[in-house]
Design a protein around this motif. Sequence first.
Motif, PDB file in Angstrom:
ATOM      1  N   PRO A  48     -10.449   7.160   2.605  1.00  0.00           N
ATOM      2  CA  PRO A  48      -9.587   8.327   2.836  1.00  0.00           C
ATOM      3  C   PRO A  48      -8.460   8.003   3.813  1.00  0.00           C
ATOM      4  O   PRO A  48      -8.698   7.424   4.871  1.00  0.00           O
ATOM      5  N   VAL A  49      -7.258   8.372   3.438  1.00  0.00           N
ATOM      6  CA  VAL A  49      -6.079   8.114   4.273  1.00  0.00           C
ATOM      7  C   VAL A  49      -5.635   9.433   4.896  1.00  0.00           C
ATOM      8  O   VAL A  49      -5.364  10.406   4.190  1.00  0.00           O
ATOM      9  N   ILE A  50      -5.580   9.479   6.220  1.00  0.00           N
ATOM     10  CA  ILE A  50      -5.152  10.674   6.940  1.00  0.00           C
ATOM     11  C   ILE A  50      -3.637  10.690   7.003  1.00  0.00           C
ATOM     12  O   ILE A  50      -3.015   9.759   7.509  1.00  0.00           O
ATOM     13  N   TRP A  51      -3.045  11.745   6.471  1.00  0.00           N
ATOM     14  CA  TRP A  51      -1.588  11.890   6.421  1.00  0.00           C
ATOM     15  C   TRP A  51      -1.176  13.008   7.374  1.00  0.00           C
ATOM     16  O   TRP A  51      -2.007  13.629   8.028  1.00  0.00           O
ATOM     17  N   GLY A  52       0.111  13.271   7.462  1.00  0.00           N
ATOM     18  CA  GLY A  52       0.594  14.285   8.388  1.00  0.00           C
ATOM     19  C   GLY A  52       0.032  15.667   8.139  1.00  0.00           C
ATOM     20  O   GLY A  52      -0.172  16.445   9.071  1.00  0.00           O
ATOM     21  N   ASP A  53      -0.268  15.998   6.873  1.00  0.00           N
ATOM     22  CA  ASP A  53      -0.770  17.327   6.536  1.00  0.00           C
ATOM     23  C   ASP A  53      -2.289  17.408   6.552  1.00  0.00           C
ATOM     24  O   ASP A  53      -2.840  18.499   6.444  1.00  0.00           O
ATOM     25  N   THR A  54      -2.967  16.285   6.679  1.00  0.00           N
ATOM     26  CA  THR A  54      -4.420  16.295   6.560  1.00  0.00           C
ATOM     27  C   THR A  54      -5.115  17.162   7.611  1.00  0.00           C
ATOM     28  O   THR A  54      -5.985  17.967   7.271  1.00  0.00           O
ATOM     29  N   PRO A  55      -4.782  17.033   8.903  1.00  0.00           N
ATOM     30  CA  PRO A  55      -5.499  17.846   9.907  1.00  0.00           C
ATOM     31  C   PRO A  55      -5.430  19.347   9.655  1.00  0.00           C
ATOM     32  O   PRO A  55      -6.480  20.014   9.684  1.00  0.00           O
ATOM     33  N   PRO A  56      -4.242  19.951   9.393  1.00  0.00           N
ATOM     34  CA  PRO A  56      -4.260  21.396   9.130  1.00  0.00           C
ATOM     35  C   PRO A  56      -5.004  21.769   7.853  1.00  0.00           C
ATOM     36  O   PRO A  56      -5.620  22.839   7.783  1.00  0.00           O
TER      37      PRO A  56
END
Length: 324
Positions: A48-56
Amino acid sequence: MRSDRDAPARTTGGAASLGGVGSPWPWAVLAWAALLVAVVVSFRPTVPVIWGDTPPFVESALLTLETGRPTVAGGRGYPTLLAVTFAFGGDLHTVARLQQAAWAVLILALAATAQTATRNAAGLVPIILVATYPGLLLFRHVLTADLLFAVFLNLAMAGLLVATCVGRTARCCAVAAAVLCAALAACLKSQGMLVPIAAVLVGACVARPDTPARLAVIALSVAAALALLAAGSRFGASDSDQASTVFLPKTLFCNHLNIVLASDAARREIVSAAGDHADATMARLAADFAAEPGRWPVLGFFGDACLFDGPIADGPAWHPAGTS
């Protein structure tokens, strides 16, 4: 002057090229085998790649599980998928696997559409190239809505294309499926909100339902699409889901800052939204745009801190609900 008896022979001969109607079947089998090999080989261990939108998105999913109802912090359609996955014991690796499977389904659907439309196995060659393109394969692991948005958007377009190549009854079913896929795409990204409208208009022209049963199929698909949009898109967010309800104006402001700074209507909207912070907000926007004017038109919503979520003029962070 050639006789009409030559026409069938010429038609058959023209279609005999590389997997067309009447062509040697090994060409079609070879093309499909190459495509399946490309799809299988492209499956790699899920990371899994965490992108800028992933946390919200993840925050929205966890809040949804905690409250027992859709609670939005960074989207609506994609967090719902995350919440369902978590509810059944899955994790972020599971989501990445689901995205890989969705990509494989899309590739096979595009291949079937290409062969149906062209009647030629050579139509599978571009699909094989797409199935092996590294830049697209990376997005199967990125935890954002983009991959699934692309899947449903392309399935909608494929459904409309197939509808032009089949009989009347199957045509209505293909259009209905395209409308539903377009609605699902719009639930994943608000930028796709015009896609269901286009799918309905184009589908109605293509299908031309001429019996009550066919008209009922199209009507039911439109009703189901409206229900999906009402429940799954950002427009279905409640008043308490402020991060979702302000997304569209925020995207407008951040993607097109040069237009905003020249628009009195946009200025009034900023004043209405920012309240006492309006002057500081405009100063921040103007300074950011003056510093790097070339970047803003292509920032997308990765630049959404420019208005609603980030600190303004060295002051406290201003949030959509108007609290510091």
